[in-house]
Scaffold this motif. Sequence first.
Motif, PDB file in Angstrom:
ATOM      1  N   ALA A  82       8.824 -30.069 -40.638  1.00 57.60           N
ATOM      2  CA  ALA A  82       8.216 -29.197 -39.625  1.00 57.60           C
ATOM      3  C   ALA A  82       6.731 -28.994 -39.902  1.00 57.60           C
ATOM      4  CB  ALA A  82       8.937 -27.856 -39.575  1.00 57.60           C
ATOM      5  N   THR A  83       6.371 -28.916 -41.171  1.00 61.44           N
ATOM      6  CA  THR A  83       4.959 -28.754 -41.532  1.00 61.44           C
ATOM      7  C   THR A  83       4.148 -29.954 -41.073  1.00 61.44           C
ATOM      8  OG1 THR A  83       5.476 -27.334 -43.416  1.00 61.44           O
ATOM      9  CG2 THR A  83       3.359 -28.493 -43.481  1.00 61.44           C
ATOM     10  N   ILE A  84       4.653 -31.149 -41.336  1.00 59.14           N
ATOM     11  CA  ILE A  84       3.951 -32.366 -40.899  1.00 59.14           C
ATOM     12  C   ILE A  84       3.852 -32.387 -39.378  1.00 59.14           C
ATOM     13  CG2 ILE A  84       3.985 -34.901 -40.873  1.00 59.14           C
ATOM     14  CD1 ILE A  84       3.466 -33.777 -43.686  1.00 59.14           C
ATOM     15  N   HIS A  85       4.949 -32.067 -38.702  1.00 58.15           N
ATOM     16  CA  HIS A  85       4.933 -32.028 -37.231  1.00 58.15           C
ATOM     17  C   HIS A  85       3.900 -31.027 -36.731  1.00 58.15           C
ATOM     18  CE1 HIS A  85       8.166 -34.756 -36.199  1.00 58.15           C
ATOM     19  NE2 HIS A  85       8.967 -34.181 -37.085  1.00 58.15           N
ATOM     20  N   ASN A  86       3.820 -29.859 -37.353  1.00 56.85           N
ATOM     21  CA  ASN A  86       2.849 -28.847 -36.932  1.00 56.85           C
ATOM     22  C   ASN A  86       1.420 -29.322 -37.132  1.00 56.85           C
ATOM     23  OD1 ASN A  86       4.769 -27.002 -36.055  1.00 56.85           O
ATOM     24  ND2 ASN A  86       4.829 -25.900 -37.992  1.00 56.85           N
ATOM     25  N   TRP A  87       1.159 -29.989 -38.248  1.00 56.51           N
ATOM     26  CA  TRP A  87      -0.190 -30.527 -38.462  1.00 56.51           C
ATOM     27  C   TRP A  87      -0.524 -31.544 -37.386  1.00 56.51           C
ATOM     28  CZ3 TRP A  87       0.281 -31.959 -44.348  1.00 56.51           C
ATOM     29  CH2 TRP A  87       0.339 -30.786 -45.112  1.00 56.51           C
TER      30      TRP A  87
END
Length: 72
Positions: free
Chosen positions: A37-42
């Motif tokens: 989710a962190t990668i997707h948010n970035w």
Amino acid sequence: MTRRVLRGFNAQAFADARRNRNISVSDLSRMADVSQATIHNWEAGKGTPQVDLLARVMGYLETPIEQVVTIA
């Protein structure tokens, strides 16, 4: 105090760098020890990474950090 890239982070360039290296979100998240989710948010521009983490991730992608951060 965390040091986040507040300005100049180019989410699209970050996503392109990952895709150009043919690394999945899942694989990159494991390498960087962050959630998918962190990668997707970035990549969606909904968040920005800490500078030290971004530097490490860009090392995994074998891409200069300057390619995803504009320093003015």
